[in-house]
Motif scaffolding. Structure first.
Motif, PDB file in Angstrom:
ATOM      1  N   HIS A   1      43.736  24.663 -20.441  1.00 47.38           N
ATOM      2  CA  HIS A   1      44.650  25.617 -21.077  1.00 47.38           C
ATOM      3  C   HIS A   1      44.559  25.516 -22.604  1.00 47.38           C
ATOM      4  O   HIS A   1      44.583  26.518 -23.313  1.00 47.38           O
ATOM      5  N   LYS A   2      44.423  24.289 -23.102  1.00 50.47           N
ATOM      6  CA  LYS A   2      44.303  24.084 -24.546  1.00 50.47           C
ATOM      7  C   LYS A   2      43.082  24.798 -25.125  1.00 50.47           C
ATOM      8  O   LYS A   2      43.060  25.158 -26.292  1.00 50.47           O
ATOM      9  N   ALA A   3      42.043  24.933 -24.288  1.00 54.49           N
ATOM     10  CA  ALA A   3      40.789  25.536 -24.769  1.00 54.49           C
ATOM     11  C   ALA A   3      40.737  27.049 -24.525  1.00 54.49           C
ATOM     12  O   ALA A   3      39.743  27.695 -24.848  1.00 54.49           O
ATOM     13  N   ALA A   4      41.788  27.602 -23.942  1.00 54.68           N
ATOM     14  CA  ALA A   4      41.787  29.039 -23.615  1.00 54.68           C
ATOM     15  C   ALA A   4      41.690  29.862 -24.909  1.00 54.68           C
ATOM     16  O   ALA A   4      42.176  29.448 -25.953  1.00 54.68           O
ATOM     17  N   PRO A   5      41.028  31.009 -24.834  1.00 52.22           N
ATOM     18  CA  PRO A   5      40.800  31.802 -26.047  1.00 52.22           C
ATOM     19  C   PRO A   5      42.091  32.338 -26.649  1.00 52.22           C
ATOM     20  O   PRO A   5      43.008  32.719 -25.923  1.00 52.22           O
ATOM     21  N   ALA A   6      42.136  32.372 -27.969  1.00 49.43           N
ATOM     22  CA  ALA A   6      43.253  32.971 -28.697  1.00 49.43           C
ATOM     23  C   ALA A   6      43.093  34.489 -28.690  1.00 49.43           C
ATOM     24  O   ALA A   6      42.029  35.004 -28.326  1.00 49.43           O
ATOM     25  N   ARG A   7      44.116  35.195 -29.094  1.00 52.97           N
ATOM     26  CA  ARG A   7      44.022  36.669 -29.163  1.00 52.97           C
ATOM     27  C   ARG A   7      42.845  37.081 -30.034  1.00 52.97           C
ATOM     28  O   ARG A   7      42.630  36.513 -31.092  1.00 52.97           O
ATOM     29  N   GLY A   8      42.088  38.042 -29.541  1.00 55.86           N
ATOM     30  CA  GLY A   8      40.939  38.529 -30.298  1.00 55.86           C
ATOM     31  C   GLY A   8      39.652  37.762 -30.029  1.00 55.86           C
ATOM     32  O   GLY A   8      38.587  38.172 -30.460  1.00 55.86           O
ATOM     33  N   GLU A   9      39.765  36.640 -29.317  1.00 54.38           N
ATOM     34  CA  GLU A   9      38.591  35.782 -29.115  1.00 54.38           C
ATOM     35  C   GLU A   9      37.898  36.005 -27.777  1.00 54.38           C
ATOM     36  O   GLU A   9      38.531  36.368 -26.784  1.00 54.38           O
ATOM     37  N   VAL A  10      36.595  35.711 -27.779  1.00 49.34           N
ATOM     38  CA  VAL A  10      35.858  35.538 -26.531  1.00 49.34           C
ATOM     39  C   VAL A  10      35.699  34.027 -26.346  1.00 49.34           C
ATOM     40  O   VAL A  10      35.095  33.357 -27.186  1.00 49.34           O
ATOM     41  N   GLY A  11      36.273  33.500 -25.284  1.00 52.86           N
ATOM     42  CA  GLY A  11      36.145  32.072 -24.997  1.00 52.86           C
ATOM     43  C   GLY A  11      35.168  31.878 -23.856  1.00 52.86           C
ATOM     44  O   GLY A  11      35.164  32.671 -22.905  1.00 52.86           O
ATOM     45  N   VAL A  12      34.332  30.872 -23.981  1.00 55.88           N
ATOM     46  CA  VAL A  12      33.367  30.593 -22.918  1.00 55.88           C
ATOM     47  C   VAL A  12      33.561  29.163 -22.456  1.00 55.88           C
ATOM     48  O   VAL A  12      33.585  28.241 -23.275  1.00 55.88           O
ATOM     49  N   PHE A  13      33.730  28.990 -21.155  1.00 53.55           N
ATOM     50  CA  PHE A  13      33.799  27.643 -20.587  1.00 53.55           C
ATOM     51  C   PHE A  13      32.452  27.310 -19.949  1.00 53.55           C
ATOM     52  O   PHE A  13      32.036  27.953 -18.979  1.00 53.55           O
ATOM     53  N   ASN A  14      31.779  26.317 -20.516  1.00 55.41           N
ATOM     54  CA  ASN A  14      30.565  25.781 -19.923  1.00 55.41           C
ATOM     55  C   ASN A  14      31.019  24.648 -18.998  1.00 55.41           C
ATOM     56  O   ASN A  14      31.321  23.556 -19.458  1.00 55.41           O
ATOM     57  N   ARG A  15      31.105  24.928 -17.707  1.00 56.11           N
ATOM     58  CA  ARG A  15      31.882  24.158 -16.733  1.00 56.11           C
ATOM     59  C   ARG A  15      33.356  24.389 -17.053  1.00 56.11           C
ATOM     60  O   ARG A  15      33.699  24.874 -18.128  1.00 56.11           O
ATOM     61  N   SER A  16      34.218  23.979 -16.129  1.00 54.56           N
ATOM     62  CA  SER A  16      35.598  24.447 -16.265  1.00 54.56           C
ATOM     63  C   SER A  16      36.524  23.680 -15.325  1.00 54.56           C
ATOM     64  O   SER A  16      36.130  22.665 -14.746  1.00 54.56           O
ATOM     65  N   HIS A  17      37.707  24.260 -15.115  1.00 55.83           N
ATOM     66  CA  HIS A  17      38.660  23.702 -14.144  1.00 55.83           C
ATOM     67  C   HIS A  17      38.087  23.726 -12.726  1.00 55.83           C
ATOM     68  O   HIS A  17      38.621  23.051 -11.853  1.00 55.83           O
ATOM     69  N   TYR A  18      37.036  24.503 -12.506  1.00 56.44           N
ATOM     70  CA  TYR A  18      36.441  24.514 -11.152  1.00 56.44           C
ATOM     71  C   TYR A  18      35.755  23.190 -10.802  1.00 56.44           C
ATOM     72  O   TYR A  18      35.585  22.871  -9.628  1.00 56.44           O
ATOM     73  N   GLU A  19      35.381  22.403 -11.831  1.00 59.67           N
ATOM     74  CA  GLU A  19      34.829  21.073 -11.535  1.00 59.67           C
ATOM     75  C   GLU A  19      35.825  20.258 -10.707  1.00 59.67           C
ATOM     76  O   GLU A  19      35.437  19.387  -9.938  1.00 59.67           O
ATOM     77  N   ASP A  20      37.100  20.574 -10.868  1.00 61.73           N
ATOM     78  CA  ASP A  20      38.141  19.812 -10.179  1.00 61.73           C
ATOM     79  C   ASP A  20      38.251  20.136  -8.692  1.00 61.73           C
ATOM     80  O   ASP A  20      39.036  19.502  -7.970  1.00 61.73           O
ATOM     81  N   VAL A  21      37.488  21.148  -8.249  1.00 61.62           N
ATOM     82  CA  VAL A  21      37.341  21.373  -6.808  1.00 61.62           C
ATOM     83  C   VAL A  21      35.856  21.364  -6.417  1.00 61.62           C
ATOM     84  O   VAL A  21      35.503  21.754  -5.312  1.00 61.62           O
ATOM     85  N   LEU A  22      34.992  20.913  -7.340  1.00 60.60           N
ATOM     86  CA  LEU A  22      33.550  20.849  -7.042  1.00 60.60           C
ATOM     87  C   LEU A  22      33.101  19.380  -7.026  1.00 60.60           C
ATOM     88  O   LEU A  22      33.157  18.738  -5.977  1.00 60.60           O
ATOM     89  N   ILE A  23      32.767  18.840  -8.204  1.00 54.82           N
ATOM     90  CA  ILE A  23      32.326  17.434  -8.220  1.00 54.82           C
ATOM     91  C   ILE A  23      33.433  16.524  -7.675  1.00 54.82           C
ATOM     92  O   ILE A  23      33.168  15.554  -6.964  1.00 54.82           O
ATOM     93  N   VAL A  24      34.664  16.891  -7.993  1.00 57.21           N
ATOM     94  CA  VAL A  24      35.797  16.067  -7.561  1.00 57.21           C
ATOM     95  C   VAL A  24      35.892  16.031  -6.031  1.00 57.21           C
ATOM     96  O   VAL A  24      36.170  14.991  -5.423  1.00 57.21           O
ATOM     97  N   ARG A  25      35.607  17.174  -5.425  1.00 56.38           N
ATOM     98  CA  ARG A  25      35.630  17.256  -3.955  1.00 56.38           C
ATOM     99  C   ARG A  25      34.409  16.549  -3.354  1.00 56.38           C
ATOM    100  O   ARG A  25      34.539  15.744  -2.428  1.00 56.38           O
ATOM    101  N   VAL A  26      33.242  16.833  -3.922  1.00 52.99           N
ATOM    102  CA  VAL A  26      31.996  16.281  -3.364  1.00 52.99           C
ATOM    103  C   VAL A  26      31.998  14.756  -3.427  1.00 52.99           C
ATOM    104  O   VAL A  26      31.513  14.089  -2.523  1.00 52.99           O
ATOM    105  N   HIS A  27      32.577  14.205  -4.507  1.00 50.53           N
ATOM    106  CA  HIS A  27      32.565  12.746  -4.666  1.00 50.53           C
ATOM    107  C   HIS A  27      33.909  12.083  -4.405  1.00 50.53           C
ATOM    108  O   HIS A  27      34.114  10.924  -4.806  1.00 50.53           O
ATOM    109  N   ASP A  28      34.791  12.815  -3.743  1.00 49.35           N
ATOM    110  CA  ASP A  28      36.091  12.225  -3.375  1.00 49.35           C
ATOM    111  C   ASP A  28      36.805  11.559  -4.543  1.00 49.35           C
ATOM    112  O   ASP A  28      37.311  10.437  -4.400  1.00 49.35           O
ATOM    113  N   LEU A  29      36.829  12.228  -5.696  1.00 53.46           N
ATOM    114  CA  LEU A  29      37.445  11.601  -6.868  1.00 53.46           C
ATOM    115  C   LEU A  29      38.965  11.605  -6.799  1.00 53.46           C
ATOM    116  O   LEU A  29      39.624  10.810  -7.461  1.00 53.46           O
ATOM    117  N   VAL A  30      39.500  12.530  -6.016  1.00 59.79           N
ATOM    118  CA  VAL A  30      40.935  12.502  -5.701  1.00 59.79           C
ATOM    119  C   VAL A  30      41.062  12.813  -4.211  1.00 59.79           C
ATOM    120  O   VAL A  30      40.135  13.358  -3.608  1.00 59.79           O
TER     121      VAL A  30
END
Ligand code: ATP
Ligand code: MG
Length: 269
Positions: free
Chosen positions: A109-138
């Motif tokens: 959320h802290k990295a979300a784009p401000a008004r007028g901006e294009v924000g790009v996430f190279n990897r993202s919150h989806y890692e928290d259901v990808l690598i985290v799931r694959v490697h049982d991190l939680v």
């Protein structure tokens, strides 16, 4: 071809990634694809200028892919024409101790784009259901709830004026191997060689299943996922550029009108 229509995942749809052709190129050759990328980059440039001038809404591009699928390359080739003042790229690595002390969306959320901006996430919150799931991190009961949490979060951002567009660059396992080999053979690519990535290949199937569930649960009308065939870098860039430019065009960003009458303005000498 309308790549948004072709590659958008319909809400609730369960894709089988292994059945999709990662070498698909819509009949384009490299030259035609490069031309298309150039055309859409020009559109993007103009649209971003208006988005910045309007200064009310923003765009968030979420990029996810397996290693060496070309996230960095796609960002460089498609976004390098934008005004850097209105574009912010954030790469998400394994979370720091401080980040782990917060909820998983805190750093995002802290990295979300401000008004007028294009924000790009190279990897993202989806890692928290990808690598985290694959490697049982939680525990599963924790990551299971995250699909819904992610949807609510993205819906919230959308309501605040952020258009969310999510892109998966889809390469085959064989193409990944070729690219790893090329990295090893090219001294200027050695900085990208990470033997840990090679080990992750053993988990390829698990990652595919995790991605399939992401697309099924988190491709929404407001924040759709697009699965772009990415074995051909030139096709990947053309499709990415078109999808992004069309997304911005739909927002119809407008230059604000000045609140003055040009005829009455006098500039003192
Ligand atoms: P490159 O393609 O150049 O290697 P990269 O995106 O893989 O770029 P790295 O620094 O090599 O960058 O890797 C980042 C690593 O951090 C990835 O393996 C990713 O899965 C991991 N990561 C990102 N977010 C999380 C998270 N929330 N929890 C655990 N690991 C994460
Ligand atoms: Mg890596």
């Amino acid at each position: 071809m309308d790549f948004r229509k072709a590659f958008r995942v319909k809400p609730g749809r369960r894709l089988e990634l292994a059945k999709l052709d990662t070498r698909f190129h819509a009949g384009l050759d490299e030259e035609a694809a490069l031309e298309l990328t150039r055309k859409h980059r020009k559109r993007l440039f103009d649209l971003q200028r208006a988005l910045m001038a309007e200064d009310r809404r923003s765009v968030l591009v979420v990029l996810q892919a397996m290693d060496a699928a070309g996230k960095d390359g796609a960002i460089r080739k498609v976004l390098s024409g934008l005004n850097p003042a209105g574009c912010r790229v954030t790469s998400f690595r394994a979370p720091s101790a401080e980040e782990l002390d917060h909820d998983f969306l805190w750093r995002v959320h802290k990295a979300a784009p401000a008004r007028g901006e294009v924000g790009v996430f190279n990897r993202s919150h989806y890692e928290d259901v990808l690598i985290v799931r694959v490697h049982d991190l939680v525990p599963e009961k924790v990551w299971r709830k995250r699909y819904r949490e992610i949807n609510l979060f993205e819906e919230y951002l959308t309501r605040q004026g952020t258009t969310v567009v999510k892109i998966f660059l889809h390469i085959s396992k064989a193409e990944q191997k070729r690219r790893f080999e090329e990295r090893i053979a090219t001294p200027k690519k050695h900085f990208k060689v990470n033997p840990h990535d090679f080990g992750e290949r053993a988990c390829w199937q698990d990652y595919m299943r995790a991605f399939e569930e992401v697309f099924q649960r988190c491709s929404t009308k407001q924040a759709p996922w697009y699965v772009i065939p990415a074995d051909h870098k030139w096709f990947r860039d053309a499709a990415f550029a078109q999808i992004l430019a069309d997304t911005l065009a739909d927002m119809k960003p407008r230059y604000p009108k000045g609140d003055f009458d040009p005829a009455e303005l006098v500039i003192p000498d």
